[in-house]
Design a protein around this motif. Structure first.
Motif, mmCIF file in Angstrom:
data_model
loop_
_atom_site.group_PDB
_atom_site.id
_atom_site.type_symbol
_atom_site.label_atom_id
_atom_site.label_comp_id
_atom_site.label_asym_id
_atom_site.label_seq_id
_atom_site.Cartn_x
_atom_site.Cartn_y
_atom_site.Cartn_z
ATOM 1 N N UNK A 339 43.723 35.567 34.613
ATOM 2 C CA UNK A 339 42.678 36.133 33.756
ATOM 3 C C UNK A 339 41.447 36.437 34.596
ATOM 4 N N UNK A 340 41.146 35.484 35.494
ATOM 5 C CA UNK A 340 39.959 35.682 36.327
ATOM 6 C C UNK A 340 40.146 36.902 37.220
ATOM 7 N N UNK A 341 41.355 37.039 37.778
ATOM 8 C CA UNK A 341 41.623 38.182 38.641
ATOM 9 C C UNK A 341 41.516 39.496 37.866
ATOM 10 N N UNK A 342 41.814 39.427 36.582
ATOM 11 C CA UNK A 342 41.755 40.641 35.766
ATOM 12 C C UNK A 342 40.358 40.924 35.222
ATOM 13 N N UNK A 343 39.407 40.062 35.582
ATOM 14 C CA UNK A 343 38.081 40.206 34.972
ATOM 15 C C UNK A 343 37.487 41.598 35.219
ATOM 16 N N UNK A 344 37.666 42.103 36.442
ATOM 17 C CA UNK A 344 37.096 43.413 36.758
ATOM 18 C C UNK A 344 37.700 44.466 35.838
ATOM 19 N N UNK A 345 39.049 44.389 35.629
ATOM 20 C CA UNK A 345 39.716 45.387 34.795
ATOM 21 C C UNK A 345 39.261 45.278 33.338
#
Ligand code: SF4
Length: 483
Positions: A339-345
């Motif tokens: 989820x954190x990695x997807x934060x930018x998206x």
């Protein structure tokens, strides 16, 4: 706040103060509320308002955004008064938490004092240790409490609160733009270098002092002037007067990052429009790093103005390349690593019709840690960009800041550890160009001050403790106290 706000330099505060000047129609609490709303970009960790109701101080502060902390009922309970002081705060690792929310209110033998400040004292740890050894007890880890102690100590022998502030300015060092409230006066003081902005406005007979002119606009006040570096401004029922004892003692050094990233583009700081400065930075970039491309896009929000400047100078059409989800607050919960990695998206999406099949120039204000840059470039490529050329409207960020931003160690800076070619490879762009330091020194047209550019050239305007990379208040004394 930019698209990669995880990868940005964060400012630590915005301040606002108002004195009615005898006009009972002015509601100082609601004016402060709207002023803080306009300053929200300077700090989202916590906020607070203190109001002086006939010598009685009511203060409310908490963690969260202005809109979350101040409900209608909280504002109603604060009531109204003659003077109010407000604050928004971004806390770094060592100074997060509700206890560090400002304004700070203290009672001392000669009255009460409320203080809110923006900046960072370079001798705070030393002063704090001296105060602790003389019996002082601290409730926060913030510089403002050290300032408060020094001012109230000076007040014991000073004939007035403004003289006490002047006395404390002989002792404290570093960057500070502060607003203070005594039972009858609103006082503003800016450090002799003028690292952080501070300006004065007028609304009828009321006077306002605040970090940025956009806060004056938000309440319909007119801009009067900037507080001079080293100046103390005193506002009471008799109007405004100025103490200039500390002015002109050293060259003025406004933080150049105020123009690059921190301030709102609709603000005017020390005589220069932030929007115009960013347009100029973009135009400089276009001259220094030209490239054949089909469209220029800006990283929202602080890269947009520079992208427009690049487009105008280069003749390459300007386009809207990203849409940012504006409804994600700082309280947004990221439960898992993916989820954190997807934060930018989640926060950001590319506008495919702008970039598909195109050679894109992406303009951003800065690359600090480089942590999320690669991810945003990937979003552009996935949307169909055939080439991505990144242009940065500041120089490589090489050195930490000791004056009120959250970069305390050079190790966390991507440009400190890598060459420009290595950074290009890491973030995955076809070409990468930064503004030169010479460009930075000239891109702010109309500014009547000199600049601090220490994070680009390492030339700190004051003495700083470069070995101090641990949290500022874990002194050997404090560590021994743990046992
Ligand atoms: S070191 Fe950089 S961020 Fe800090 S005050 Fe100077 S220019 Fe601004």
């Amino acid at each position: 706040m930019s698209m990669n706000d995880l990868d940005k330099l964060h400012e630590e505060c915005g301040v606002f103060g108002i004195h009615t000047g005898g006009d009972s129609h002015v509601n100082v609490v609601s004016a402060t509320y709207y002023g803080l709303y306009a300053l929200q970009h300077r700090g989202q960790e916590s906020c607070g308002i203190a109001v002086n109701d006939d010598g009685l101080i009511h203060c409310y502060k908490d963690e969260g955004l202005v809109n979350d902390v101040f409900s209608e009922s909280v504002l109603r309970k604060l009531g109204n008064g003659k003077i109010a002081v407000g604050h928004v705060r971004y806390g770094d690792a060592g100074t997060k938490g509700r206890e560090n929310a400002q304004p700070l209110v203290a009672n001392h033998v000669k009255g009460c004092l409320t203080v809110a400040h923006n900046g960072c004292l370079t001798n705070a740890a030393e002063l704090r240790e001296q105060l602790e050894l003389s019996g002082a007890i601290f409730h926060t880890t913030s510089d403002v409490e050290v300032m408060m102690y020094e001012i109230t100590r000076c007040r014991l022998s000073a004939p007035s609160i403004e003289e006490a502030v002047s006395g404390a300015m002989e002792i404290i060092e570093g960057a500070y733009s502060m607003v203070l409230m005594s039972p009858t006066k609103l006082i503003a003081a800016r450090d002799p270098h003028g690292f952080r902005p501070l300006c004065i406005g007028k609304l009828g007979s009321a006077y306002i002092v605040t970090s940025e002119s956009c806060a004056l606009d938000s309440i319909g006040a007119s801009f009067l002037r900037d507080v001079e570096p080293g100046e103390i401004v005193v506002i009471d029922d008799n109007g405004l007067r100025s103490i200039t004892t500390h002015c002109g003692k050293c060259p003025s050094k406004i933080c150049v990052f105020e123009y690059v990233y921190t301030a709102r583009p609709d603000s005017v700081i020390d005589g220069a429009s932030v929007h115009e400065a960013r347009l100029q930075a973009g135009a400089f970039l276009a001259r220094q790093h030209p490239v054949e491309a089909d469209v220029v896009i800006g990283a929202p929000d602080s890269g947009l103005d520079a992208a427009l400047g690049y487009s105008r100078e280069s003749g390459i059409p300007y386009g809207i390349g990203f849409i940012k989800n504006k409804y994600i607050g700082r309280t947004f919960i990221l439960p898992t690593q993916s989820d954190r990695e997807n934060k930018v998206r989640i926060k950001l999406n590319a506008v495919a019709s702008t970039v598909r099949g195109k050679r894109v120039v992406l303009v951003d204000d800065s690359i600090v840690r480089g942590t999320t840059c690669a991810h945003t470039i990937r979003i552009l490529r996935e949307a169909g960009a055939t080439e991505v050329h990144m242009r940065v409207a500041s120089s490589p960020y090489l050195y930490p800041c000791y004056y009120g931003t959250d970069i305390k160690s050079a190790d966390s800076l991507i440009a400190h550890n890598h060459t420009i070619e290595e950074i290009r490879e890491i973030i995955g762009v076809d070409s990468l160009g930064y503004l030169t330091l010479e460009g930075i020194m000239t891109f702010v047209p109309g500014c009547k001050r000199g600049f601090c550019t220490a994070c680009f050239d390492g030339k700190y305007p004051t003495e700083v403790n470069k070995n101090e990379e641990k949290p500022r208040y874990l002194s050997p004394l404090s560590e021994s106290k743990k046992n």
